[in-house]
Design a protein around this motif. Sequence first.
Motif, PDB file in Angstrom:
ATOM      1  N   ASP A 298     -34.901 -56.610 -15.280  1.00  0.00           N
ATOM      2  CA  ASP A 298     -35.935 -55.943 -14.491  1.00  0.00           C
ATOM      3  C   ASP A 298     -35.878 -56.305 -13.010  1.00  0.00           C
ATOM      4  OD1 ASP A 298     -37.088 -54.459 -16.558  1.00  0.00           O
ATOM      5  OD2 ASP A 298     -38.288 -56.160 -17.231  1.00  0.00           O
ATOM      6  N   TRP A 299     -34.801 -56.936 -12.581  1.00  0.00           N
ATOM      7  CA  TRP A 299     -34.633 -57.284 -11.178  1.00  0.00           C
ATOM      8  C   TRP A 299     -33.684 -56.291 -10.516  1.00  0.00           C
ATOM      9  CZ3 TRP A 299     -36.907 -61.568  -8.669  1.00  0.00           C
ATOM     10  CH2 TRP A 299     -37.638 -62.422  -9.502  1.00  0.00           C
ATOM     11  N   ARG A 300     -33.912 -56.029  -9.228  1.00  0.00           N
ATOM     12  CA  ARG A 300     -33.105 -55.082  -8.468  1.00  0.00           C
ATOM     13  C   ARG A 300     -32.670 -55.726  -7.153  1.00  0.00           C
ATOM     14  NH1 ARG A 300     -33.688 -53.366 -12.766  1.00  0.00           N
ATOM     15  NH2 ARG A 300     -34.619 -51.410 -13.481  1.00  0.00           N
ATOM     16  N   GLN A 301     -31.420 -55.459  -6.767  1.00  0.00           N
ATOM     17  CA  GLN A 301     -30.931 -55.925  -5.476  1.00  0.00           C
ATOM     18  C   GLN A 301     -31.197 -54.857  -4.425  1.00  0.00           C
ATOM     19  OE1 GLN A 301     -29.560 -58.941  -4.636  1.00  0.00           O
ATOM     20  NE2 GLN A 301     -29.489 -58.288  -2.488  1.00  0.00           N
TER      21      GLN A 301
ATOM     22  N   MET B 146     -32.309 -58.685  -0.630  1.00  0.00           N
ATOM     23  CA  MET B 146     -33.378 -59.291  -1.416  1.00  0.00           C
ATOM     24  C   MET B 146     -33.235 -58.860  -2.872  1.00  0.00           C
ATOM     25  SD  MET B 146     -37.517 -58.953  -1.036  1.00  0.00           S
ATOM     26  CE  MET B 146     -37.440 -57.222  -1.474  1.00  0.00           C
ATOM     27  N   LEU B 147     -33.430 -59.814  -3.782  1.00  0.00           N
ATOM     28  CA  LEU B 147     -33.510 -59.533  -5.211  1.00  0.00           C
ATOM     29  C   LEU B 147     -34.997 -59.494  -5.564  1.00  0.00           C
ATOM     30  CD1 LEU B 147     -31.816 -59.235  -7.858  1.00  0.00           C
ATOM     31  CD2 LEU B 147     -32.166 -61.704  -8.181  1.00  0.00           C
ATOM     32  N   TRP B 148     -35.468 -58.365  -6.061  1.00  0.00           N
ATOM     33  CA  TRP B 148     -36.906 -58.235  -6.302  1.00  0.00           C
ATOM     34  C   TRP B 148     -37.172 -57.815  -7.732  1.00  0.00           C
ATOM     35  CZ3 TRP B 148     -39.290 -53.278  -7.035  1.00  0.00           C
ATOM     36  CH2 TRP B 148     -38.438 -52.183  -6.850  1.00  0.00           C
ATOM     37  N   TYR B 149     -38.364 -58.217  -8.206  1.00  0.00           N
ATOM     38  CA  TYR B 149     -38.748 -57.960  -9.592  1.00  0.00           C
ATOM     39  C   TYR B 149     -39.446 -56.612  -9.672  1.00  0.00           C
ATOM     40  CZ  TYR B 149     -40.661 -58.633 -14.252  1.00  0.00           C
ATOM     41  OH  TYR B 149     -40.970 -58.483 -15.581  1.00  0.00           O
ATOM     42  N   ALA B 150     -38.776 -55.663 -10.332  1.00  0.00           N
ATOM     43  CA  ALA B 150     -39.294 -54.304 -10.420  1.00  0.00           C
ATOM     44  C   ALA B 150     -40.086 -54.064 -11.702  1.00  0.00           C
ATOM     45  CB  ALA B 150     -38.135 -53.304 -10.345  1.00  0.00           C
TER      46      ALA B 150
END
Length: 447
Positions: free
Chosen positions: A272-275, A297-301
């Motif tokens: 569920d993480w996206r770069q 940034m690696l963010w939690y989607a």
Amino acid sequence: MNTTGRWTTAVVGAALLLGCVSQPAVSHSADTERVLVFSKTAGFRHDSIPDGVAAVKQLGETGGFTVDATEDANAFTPKNLRRYDAVVFLSTTGDVLDPTQQRAFEGYIRQGGGYVGIHAAADTEYDWAFYGGLVGAYFQSHPAIQPATVVVEDRAHPSTSELSPTWNRTDEWYNYRSDPREQVHVLAALDESSYTGGTMNGDHPIAWCQDYQGGRAFYTGLGHTKESYADPAFRGHLLGAIRYATGDAQADCRPENGYRPLFDGTAESLADWRQAGPGSFIRSDDGTLTSSGGMGMLWYAGQDLGSYSLKLDWKMAGATGDDNSGVFVGFPPSDDPWSAVDNGYEIQIDATDVPEKTTGSVYGFRSADLKKRDRALNPPGEWNTYEIRVEGERLRVWLNGVRINDFTNTDPARSLRDGHVGIQNHGADDRVSFRDIRIKELPVKGG
């Protein structure tokens, strides 16, 4: 910021593990920690005690602290205890201190002293309530010595930071009269399905730490066998415990319950993480994410978040602390990392910028409390823990259990009430690592 001296000492202490037996000095300087090992027994006596004493002395020789060892309870006077940064109870058993000695030790802890309990330290002083709270739980029983799997729950604490997520070893596995989890910070627990004789219904803490009545306390149930004290992994476990107890290394030892993982070290937990933007994070076999290239940034989607406590462990690679990265909160979903900069808030990690843009700051908006931050911060190469708590428009930051920032958003163009979280990969020369990203959702509050 003025942290260079403590950083140097801590890095040297972490790098050195084994060595020769030291001879304790008569007194210690302000620059040298001093540790008392106490191994008096009034009940069962472990034949591993001499090995344990020798191991701690060797760790002191290579780790830069002085070690005295005694079985004389008369060492427990206010004047004598003031000489020590930590006291190790090494497989003590039964009633080992009289009431006057107990009062002296209580005063020592309340004045900021450190305690390390090893194995049968939990089989000690059953009628002394202060000690029961300090050790965390009393011994109840044990099965035969056998192999078991230790599940390492906190890999940022100096006693466990070099261990794998699971640790397979042979020891005598204590059952305790109570589960200490609600009162202490559990560092490691036993997998009761991996051996026979566990009686704690699947929640079996075996090593923990806590802030206790003004002092620092650590306990490990490991250490029954002679072989333990020749095991480099166990010796590293003890060295980290002593460094924490003396105050040479910092850790978040508040009880931690109710968190769920966002990243637990596995590839599956990154689903569920996206770069966003250039660069990436590289996952290693030990469950660590390390930044590479950028600026991205690696963010939690996986979900929007509005009221929560976010915890994560991080460390900088470079010796100077000039490794730029941060944790972003409160931004809308986007493949553009600059959207987080423009719409959210960053809690900085880089240790070399101006106050409002350095470790613990809400980047560009509010500096951390620098005195508290400097006391709480571990040096580059060692793990730190952030708690970032968002409630309404209020954002608070804890570093290794110490609150260092309290910020309230008043910008109508931004809002912390609904958004995502992410970790920054800043550039090719910046390397910051992350572990164990977890979250606990909180009741929604106004403000």
